[in-house]
Design a protein around this motif. Structure first.
Motif, PDB file in Angstrom:
ATOM      1  N   THR A 102       0.837  -1.303   0.248  1.00 14.16           N
ATOM      2  CA  THR A 102       0.157   0.014  -0.004  1.00 14.16           C
ATOM      3  C   THR A 102       0.775   1.299  -0.042  1.00 14.16           C
ATOM      4  O   THR A 102       0.592   1.982  -0.575  1.00 14.16           O
ATOM      5  CB  THR A 102      -0.902   0.103   1.255  1.00 14.16           C
ATOM      6  OG1 THR A 102      -1.690  -1.145   1.080  1.00 14.16           O
ATOM      7  CG2 THR A 102      -1.726   1.306   1.386  1.00 14.16           C
ATOM      8  N   ARG A 162       2.625   1.552  -3.405  1.00 13.89           N
ATOM      9  CA  ARG A 162       1.775   2.056  -4.510  1.00 13.89           C
ATOM     10  C   ARG A 162       1.191   3.680  -4.279  1.00 13.89           C
ATOM     11  O   ARG A 162       1.401   4.246  -5.200  1.00 13.89           O
ATOM     12  CB  ARG A 162       0.182   1.367  -4.394  1.00 13.89           C
ATOM     13  CG  ARG A 162       0.631  -0.134  -4.888  1.00 13.89           C
ATOM     14  CD  ARG A 162      -1.010  -0.611  -4.994  1.00 13.89           C
ATOM     15  NE  ARG A 162      -0.864  -2.113  -5.722  1.00 13.89           N
ATOM     16  CZ  ARG A 162      -0.640  -2.424  -6.659  1.00 13.89           C
ATOM     17  NH1 ARG A 162      -0.694  -1.406  -7.555  1.00 13.89           N
ATOM     18  NH2 ARG A 162      -0.682  -3.667  -7.006  1.00 13.89           N
ATOM     19  N   ARG A 163       1.098   3.904  -3.026  1.00 16.89           N
ATOM     20  CA  ARG A 163       0.903   5.712  -3.014  1.00 16.89           C
ATOM     21  C   ARG A 163       2.060   6.375  -3.313  1.00 16.89           C
ATOM     22  O   ARG A 163       2.004   7.303  -4.013  1.00 16.89           O
ATOM     23  CB  ARG A 163       0.557   5.595  -1.300  1.00 16.89           C
ATOM     24  CG  ARG A 163       0.205   7.268  -1.181  1.00 16.89           C
ATOM     25  CD  ARG A 163      -0.291   7.233   0.376  1.00 16.89           C
ATOM     26  NE  ARG A 163       0.615   6.959   1.274  1.00 16.89           N
ATOM     27  CZ  ARG A 163       0.503   5.922   1.969  1.00 16.89           C
ATOM     28  NH1 ARG A 163      -0.841   5.180   1.899  1.00 16.89           N
ATOM     29  NH2 ARG A 163       1.442   5.607   3.058  1.00 16.89           N
TER      30      ARG A 163
END
Length: 118
Positions: free
Chosen positions: A90, A93-94
């Motif tokens: 996560t 990806r950010r």
């Protein structure tokens, strides 16, 4: 798809023992291998982006792409050596999305007017 380059780099830096070791490397083997890897990654980005150079609003698209490649590579390297890296799927990806957004904003922004002081 637009985040693919930054995401792939972040993942490879996170999973590689090579890149974090580069600043501490004493011999030339790790440095040479790292330099060859970075050069190839840089070449692949320029090659993949070539069909889209007509969309780049900077006056010199090739130089702009070179700048983006260096900036994204540098950001990925920096992330891999800092004590609090973007870790986990996560967070990566950010961070990849943020890097991609910055790169695209730069490429789509016309050159700023130069002043006599630059």
């Amino acid at each position: 798809m637009r985040d693919a380059y930054a995401h792939a780099l972040l993942s490879s830096f996170a999973g590689s023992g090579l890149f974090p070791e580069l600043p501490r490397a004493r011999g030339t083997k790790p440095l040479n291998r790292g330099a060859r890897t970075i050069t190839e990654i840089h070449r692949l980005l320029l090659e993949a982006a070539a069909p889209y150079t007509d969309q780049i609003r900077c006056s010199d698209p090739r130089t702009a792409l070179d700048t983006v490649a260096r900036a994204v590579l540098g950001a990925c390297f920096h992330n891999s050596v800092r004590p609090d890296p973007a870790a986990g799927e996560t967070a990566r990806r950010r961070y990849a999305a943020e890097l991609s957004d910055m790169a695209i904003a730069y490429l789509l922004t016309p050159d700023r007017h130069r002043t006599a002081h630059t």
